[in-house]
Design an enzyme around this catalytic site. Structure first.
Site, PDB file in Angstrom:
ATOM      1  N   GLY A 166      40.591  53.670  27.077  1.00  0.00           N
ATOM      2  CA  GLY A 166      41.035  52.300  26.800  1.00  0.00           C
ATOM      3  C   GLY A 166      40.577  51.270  27.819  1.00  0.00           C
ATOM      4  O   GLY A 166      41.094  50.163  27.859  1.00  0.00           O
ATOM      5  N   GLY A 183      42.981  49.054  31.962  1.00  0.00           N
ATOM      6  CA  GLY A 183      44.008  50.011  31.559  1.00  0.00           C
ATOM      7  C   GLY A 183      45.290  49.291  31.192  1.00  0.00           C
ATOM      8  O   GLY A 183      45.534  48.161  31.621  1.00  0.00           O
ATOM      9  N   LYS A 227      33.959  37.320  34.562  1.00  0.00           N
ATOM     10  CA  LYS A 227      34.947  37.330  35.646  1.00  0.00           C
ATOM     11  C   LYS A 227      34.426  36.545  36.857  1.00  0.00           C
ATOM     12  O   LYS A 227      35.169  35.789  37.490  1.00  0.00           O
ATOM     13  CB  LYS A 227      35.276  38.772  36.021  1.00  0.00           C
ATOM     14  CG  LYS A 227      36.004  39.495  34.872  1.00  0.00           C
ATOM     15  CD  LYS A 227      36.038  40.998  35.053  1.00  0.00           C
ATOM     16  CE  LYS A 227      36.760  41.664  33.888  1.00  0.00           C
ATOM     17  NZ  LYS A 227      36.610  43.130  33.874  1.00  0.00           N
ATOM     18  N   THR A 269      45.938  47.339  23.438  1.00  0.00           N
ATOM     19  CA  THR A 269      46.226  48.040  24.699  1.00  0.00           C
ATOM     20  C   THR A 269      47.055  47.185  25.657  1.00  0.00           C
ATOM     21  O   THR A 269      48.135  47.571  26.097  1.00  0.00           O
ATOM     22  CB  THR A 269      44.904  48.466  25.371  1.00  0.00           C
ATOM     23  OG1 THR A 269      44.167  49.251  24.438  1.00  0.00           O
ATOM     24  CG2 THR A 269      45.150  49.269  26.622  1.00  0.00           C
ATOM     25  N   GLU A 316      45.870  35.698  35.343  1.00  0.00           N
ATOM     26  CA  GLU A 316      45.653  36.704  36.399  1.00  0.00           C
ATOM     27  C   GLU A 316      45.010  37.976  35.844  1.00  0.00           C
ATOM     28  O   GLU A 316      44.158  38.594  36.490  1.00  0.00           O
ATOM     29  CB  GLU A 316      46.999  37.047  37.053  1.00  0.00           C
ATOM     30  CG  GLU A 316      46.917  37.977  38.232  1.00  0.00           C
ATOM     31  CD  GLU A 316      46.190  37.366  39.415  1.00  0.00           C
ATOM     32  OE1 GLU A 316      46.712  36.451  40.045  1.00  0.00           O
ATOM     33  OE2 GLU A 316      45.057  37.822  39.705  1.00  0.00           O
TER      34      GLU A 316
HETATM   35  N1  HSE Z   1      36.407  46.340  29.905  1.00  0.00           N
HETATM   36  C1  HSE Z   1      36.979  45.837  31.108  1.00  0.00           C
HETATM   37  C2  HSE Z   1      36.655  46.787  32.233  1.00  0.00           C
HETATM   38  C3  HSE Z   1      38.456  45.681  30.934  1.00  0.00           C
HETATM   39  O1  HSE Z   1      36.192  47.896  31.981  1.00  0.00           O
HETATM   40  O2  HSE Z   1      36.838  46.422  33.385  1.00  0.00           O
HETATM   41  C4  HSE Z   1      39.114  44.877  32.009  1.00  0.00           C
HETATM   42  O3  HSE Z   1      38.629  43.570  32.051  1.00  0.00           O
END
Ligand code: HSE
Length: 440
Positions: A187, A302, A205, A13, A129
């Site tokens: 996605g 996304g 994160k 993706t 980032e």
């Molecule tokens: N799976 C993660 C989300 C993707 O849904 O935020 C982005 O880090």
């Protein structure tokens, strides 16, 4: 015209999104950079599926090692994900003196300290980032824009999948599984969606943001993590009655000599701007001593939003290369020899407001037994609501508490659970409400 050559590892993706932007906006980027960015190789195990991009002859290959060992390539985009092959390829790229752009939060949160060491020794940049908050420039904000601030807190919605699921259950009443399946189809979700719904993706994160904000070594293991799978429509409805919405929040606060860092479903008042961040959008509020509160908002997942952050990193590195300034900004914002081991406070020591829902028999004395146990542990009840009896079974009793210590709340709940008047284990949801102790 100078040319900077890129090797892309992984055309899923985000990799496809990055290849699309680099290809479709080649002229625009060149006009801003003053040099051309050339996608020399794209490596993926699947070279058959049409990504909707016209690659030149010999660009699309299935050998990622060939890409990281190619002496012509300046920047590697690691878009494979995971912590095994991606790590080996990234370390080899660094050894080979290549700069790396990644969206891989799991890898950075688990091996960030090692990657930092390898990159500093080799004098290469690792840009990331896209690893936190998709398109939101939170890494740049912390590492560059707010460099003059002492950061004291961050609160964020950092997982698009969880936010999408909670929003659709709250606003449309659809089932958890249906919302998750739609997030997967769109996605946003990880290949293993339990990383999203169990909160670990958000913890990855937050571990990265903590390092940037507080100059601390990456510490993932001590962050308390609770996901969204136990959130029910009943609790969402009660939250609404009390003026709250439920969000999966990443919360971190700098205390005297430790950091409070936790991920859990949280009730926040409608007046908190985060309560209006819906669908797969992310947002984060950063509090700094000079700026006060700064809020970023945007698509956290996304294809193109995440790829936008990847391309931003590529251009940053390219600009540094063009001006011989690679390594201008330390990987985690702080000079490596000034990074500190700041401990993360155990959740049990943290004091918060709580929502507690009991399923209890509607009999005389039940409420006083429950409130007696809470009182004995020093937990003060702010409000109580009991729904009328619908059948012979248990009825929901909802309590909102004043500030209480997590360890005391848990001890009281386990004592209450042992009573024969209580059915299923109580539900506990933490509340973030600055005005939570004011009389309502
Ligand atoms: N799976 C993660 C989300 C993707 O849904 O935020 C982005 O880090």
């Amino acid at each position: 015209m100078k040319e900077i050559r890129i090797g892309l590892l992984g055309c899923g993706t985000v990799g496809t999104g990055a290849a699309r932007i680099l290809t479709e906006h080649a002229d625009l980027i060149e006009s801003r950079l003053g040099a051309g960015l050339t996608l020399k190789h794209v490596a993926d195990i699947d070279t058959e599926t049409d990504r909707g991009i016209r690659f030149g002859a010999g660009v699309f290959i299935n050998d990622a090692w060939q890409v990281v060992d190619d002496p012509d390539i300046d920047i590697i985009l690691e878009m494979i994900g995971g912590k095994t092959l991606a790590r080996d390829l990234m370390m080899r790229a660094i050894e080979n003196g290549k700069h790396v752009v990644t969206a891989n939060k799991a890898l950075l949160a688990s091996h960030g300290n090692e990657i930092l060491g390898a990159a500093s020794r080799r004098g290469v940049e690792v840009a990331y980032e896209a690893s936190v908050g998709g398109c939101m420039p939170i890494i740049k904000t912390l590492r560059e824009s707010l460099v003059g601030n002492r950061i004291s807190a961050m609160t964020g919605i950092l997982n698009g999948t969880c936010n999408y699921i909670l929003s659709r259950i709250t606003d449309e009443g659809i089932a958890f599984e249906t919302a998750l399946a739609q997030a997967q189809a769109e996605g946003f979700a990880e290949a293993d969606p339990s990383l999203d719904v169990d909160g670990l993706d958000t913890a990855h994160k937050l571990a990265i943001l903590n390092a940037l904000a507080y100059g601390m070594a990456i510490n993932l293991d001590d962050i308390a993590v609770e996901g969204i799978s136990s959130i029910t429509p009943m609790d969402i409805a009660f939250a609404r009655q009390f003026g709250y919405r439920i969000k999966l929040l990443a919360i971190s606060k700098l205390r005297e000599d430790a950091v409070e860092a936790r991920i859990h479903p949280t009730m926040i008042p409608f007046s908190n701007p985060l309560s209006n961040v819906n669908a797969n959008l992310n947002a984060v509020t950063v509090t700094g001593d000079a700026v006060g509160d700064v809020m970023l908002y945007g698509y956290g997942a996304g294809m193109l939003p995440t790829a936008s952050a990847v391309v931003g990193d590529v251009v940053d590195i390219a600009r540094n290369l063009l001006s011989n300034a690679a390594g201008r900004i330390p990987l985690f914002g702080c000079q490596p020899d000034r990074i500190r081991n700041i401990s993360v406070m155990p959740l049990d020591e943290i004091t918060m407001h709580y929502y507690i829902r009991f399923a209890a028999m509607d009999r005389p004395g039940v409420l006083s037994k429950i409130s007696g146990i809470l009182g004995n542990r020093g937990i003060s009840i702010k409000s109580v609501q009991q729904k009328g009896r619908q059948s012979e079974g248990a009825v929901p009793i909802v309590m909102m508490t004043h500030q209480a210590r997590e360890a005391d709340v848990k001890a009281a709940l386990s004592e209450i659970s042992a009573l024969d008047i209580v059915g299923v284990p109580p539900v506990l949801i933490r509340i973030e409400d600055e005005n939570g102790d004011e009389e309502s």
